[in-house]
Design an enzyme around this catalytic site. Structure first.
Site, mmCIF file in Angstrom:
data_model
loop_
_atom_site.group_PDB
_atom_site.id
_atom_site.type_symbol
_atom_site.label_atom_id
_atom_site.label_comp_id
_atom_site.label_asym_id
_atom_site.label_seq_id
_atom_site.Cartn_x
_atom_site.Cartn_y
_atom_site.Cartn_z
ATOM 1 N N TYR A 180 8.962 -15.038 -9.583
ATOM 2 C CA TYR A 180 9.428 -14.928 -8.349
ATOM 3 C C TYR A 180 10.766 -15.621 -8.260
ATOM 4 C CZ TYR A 180 4.855 -12.924 -6.395
ATOM 5 O OH TYR A 180 4.079 -12.266 -6.249
ATOM 6 N N PRO B 5 -0.592 -4.842 1.823
ATOM 7 C CA PRO B 5 -1.795 -4.708 2.616
ATOM 8 C C PRO B 5 -1.498 -3.914 3.720
ATOM 9 C CG PRO B 5 -0.738 -6.678 3.089
ATOM 10 C CD PRO B 5 -0.278 -6.188 1.737
ATOM 11 N N GLY C 122 0.499 -0.668 3.161
ATOM 12 C CA GLY C 122 0.815 0.378 2.402
ATOM 13 C C GLY C 122 2.495 0.446 2.495
ATOM 14 N N GLY C 123 3.090 1.619 2.080
ATOM 15 C CA GLY C 123 4.402 1.877 2.217
ATOM 16 C C GLY C 123 5.083 1.180 1.367
#
Length: 297
Positions: A55, A210, A212-213
């Site tokens: 990250y 969590p 979606g999308g």
């Protein structure tokens, strides 16, 4: 009643809503703000933070080290990939046993720890994300062997799995698995059988994406009419409703929503207080799930 605010993770009892640190990359030019955000999370009761050395190419782990010091926070990290800023995807896989060991050592150095409380093996068995090819197609047993050795050496506290299939989880159970991280949401419920296996085995279920999308073509929880209706009735946001549904889905669910905003952090944590009546929960449960594997190819 709202879901219990705490639950077991890697041998500890922590808040069921933690913090996913990937979004801290957005504060690369303002590390003081990143440190302040993490410290505010702890003030609000967050007891576990999910990170990875890849990250921000080490930036996020450096911020975590500065922010927490001696604070009693369960830090979960990942191995199995490394940054690849010049490639077509920001990551490249690092699945071989020697690469996994190097990943653990890199995380220890960056975080300033002698022991990583929880290390997730990021496999590449399924989408979304990279799929293993060539010499990166490594047998699970070889990977678990090196991670178990690192656990025996005291460098790892607990082992988890990420981006795995049901078969891989079943094969890994004898190694002692503390958590599983897979893409899962109200509208993407491919892993219902895996959730139930984790409940039965006392394994924490830690969904990423969590709401979606996260990729083009994936449905968004916050677009669902039943979610919007519940949000209006409860005086909450659709995102809070989506997170709260996950907490109600099973007692072993822990969430790691990420943000670079203190206000958004506070809103995410407030989802733990949401109670659904039977009718609202039934309406949410009736939302049709879309198989993510089919959408993502």
């Amino acid at each position: 009643m709202p879901s219990p605010a705490t639950g077991p993770l890697a041998g500890r009892t922590v808040s069921r809503i933690g913090y996913g640190a990937m979004q801290l990359e957005r504060l690369h030019d303002d590390p003081a703000a990143a440190v302040a955000l993490l410290r505010r999370a702890v003030e609000l009761g967050v007891g576990h933070v999910d990170t990875a050395q890849f990250y921000g190419d080490g930036f996020v782990n450096g911020v975590i080290r500065e922010a927490f010091g001696s604070a009693d926070v369960l830090i979960a990290t990942k191995v199995g990939a490394v940054p690849d800023p010049g490639g077509p995807f920001p990551l490249r896989l690092a699945q071989r046993p020697e690469q996994l060991r190097a990943g653990v050592e890199d995380n220890l150095r960056a975080l300033g720890l002698d022991r990583l409380p929880l290390v997730n093996l990021r496999r590449a068995d399924r989408r979304p994300g990279l799929l293993a090819e060539g010499d990166q197609r490594v047998d699970l047993d070889d990977q678990l062997a090196v991670l178990m050795a690192l656990r025996d050496e005291g460098k790892i506290g607990a082992l988890g799995l990420s981006a795995v299939t049901l078969d891989v989880l079943r094969r890994a159970l004898p190694a002692g698995i503390a958590c599983v991280q897979n893409a899962y949401s109200l509208v993407g419920r491919d892993d219902e059988e895996m959730v139930e296996l984790c409940v039965a085995e006392g394994i924490a279920w830690v969904p990423f994406f969590p709401l979606g999308g996260a990729f083009p073509g994936l449905p968004k929880v916050t677009d669902e009419p039943a979610v919007l209706a519940a949000a209006r009735a409860l005086g909450r946001t659709p995102a809070q409703v989506g997170l709260a549904w996950l907490l109600h889905r099973a007692p072993n669910v822990h969430l790691i929503p990420g943000t670079a905003s203190v206000a958004h952090l506070e809103a995410n944590l407030a989802a733990a207080d949401i109670a659904f009546d039977a009718a609202t929960l039934a309406a949410l449960d009736a939302i049709p799930a879309r198989p993510m594997e089919g959408i993502l190819g």
